[in-house]
Write an enzyme that holds these catalytic residues in place. Structure first.
Site, PDB file in Angstrom:
ATOM      1  N   CYS A  99     -28.931  -5.594  -7.338  1.00 53.69           N
ATOM      2  CA  CYS A  99     -29.975  -6.007  -6.412  1.00 53.69           C
ATOM      3  C   CYS A  99     -29.359  -6.408  -5.058  1.00 53.69           C
ATOM      4  O   CYS A  99     -28.450  -5.751  -4.566  1.00 53.69           O
ATOM      5  CB  CYS A  99     -30.794  -7.134  -7.036  1.00 53.69           C
ATOM      6  SG  CYS A  99     -32.382  -7.466  -6.263  1.00 53.69           S
ATOM      7  N   SER A 100     -29.817  -7.507  -4.467  1.00 57.67           N
ATOM      8  CA  SER A 100     -29.310  -7.920  -3.154  1.00 57.67           C
ATOM      9  C   SER A 100     -27.933  -8.554  -3.213  1.00 57.67           C
ATOM     10  O   SER A 100     -27.434  -9.043  -2.204  1.00 57.67           O
ATOM     11  CB  SER A 100     -30.302  -8.869  -2.471  1.00 57.67           C
ATOM     12  OG  SER A 100     -30.512 -10.035  -3.250  1.00 57.67           O
TER      13      SER A 100
END
Length: 224
Positions: A99-100
């Protein structure tokens, strides 16, 4: 024995690291260490993760796995946390994220000129760090393996296991966990989700992310 270190922080998205943790720990000779600054408890979404390893005392790892979440900007701006990521990356055979978490890798100077994935709402922010954003569940660029948004952590983990061991091992883990996704809705991709769902979610994500874009661009600008 293969050592995987997951450096966590407040407001990490728990599935970003608990999903890979669940998959990886089913392989007997893979050790997963979840660590935080000072070994302090980490809070996220009403949950508290305690009895964590002290990130500063870990000298090396075979795999560095950085998770994402709304707290990734604060983590990126924490010199102690970012320094630990940079230090461990130098020892790791594989540098990875979910993800981030790739935003943190970018801030650590580990994505320049390299292809990487992230959550769709964060993907274009990778350009600020000289990365090449790529829409995919899992992106492999040399020893860099990055997963897309949140649930891609499962696909990422299976990809990593097949790399660390072999495809049979990865498939045995997949079957043991009965990972056979059949979602009730076709709304898991920003490019194909119904238009009104996409706009509703973009509005919600915008409110949650707040000033993330400005902070990322400001941080990247300081490094130029």
């Amino acid at each position: 024995m293969t050592t995987v270190v997951i450096p966590v922080y407040d407001e990490v998205t728990q599935l970003d690291f608990t999903a890979p943790h669940q998959f990886l720990t089913l392989v007997p000779d893979i050790t997963v260490i979840v660590a935080s600054i000072g070994g302090a408890p980490v809070k996220t979404g009403g949950l508290v993760f305690d009895q964590l390893a002290d990130l500063d005392t870990i000298e090396q790892c075979d795999v560095l796995l950085v998770p994402g979440g709304l707290g990734c900007i604060n983590a990126m701006e924490n010199p102690q946390y970012l320094s630990a990521v940079q230090r461990l990356a130098k020892t790791a055979t594989y540098i990875t994220s979910v993800c981030s978490g790739s935003i943190i890798l970018g801030a650590a100077g580990l994505l320049t000129g390299r292809r990487a994935a992230s959550h769709w709402a964060w993907l274009d922010l990778l350009r600020a760090f000289g990365a090449v954003p790529e829409k995919a569940r899992v992106v492999r660029d040399g020893n860099l393996i990055t997963g897309g948004g949140v649930t891609a952590g499962a696909d990422f983990a299976l990809t990593l296991i097949s790399e660390l061991r072999d495809e049979d091992t990865a498939q045995c883990v997949q079957l043991a966990l009965e990972y056979d996704p059949q979602p009730p809705f076709d709304a898991g991709n920003a490019d194909t989700a119904p238009t009104h769902i996409r706009y509703m979610t973009i509005d919600q994500m915008g409110k949650l992310m707040g000033d993330a874009r400005q902070r990322v661009e400001a941080f990247a600008g300081r490094g130029r």
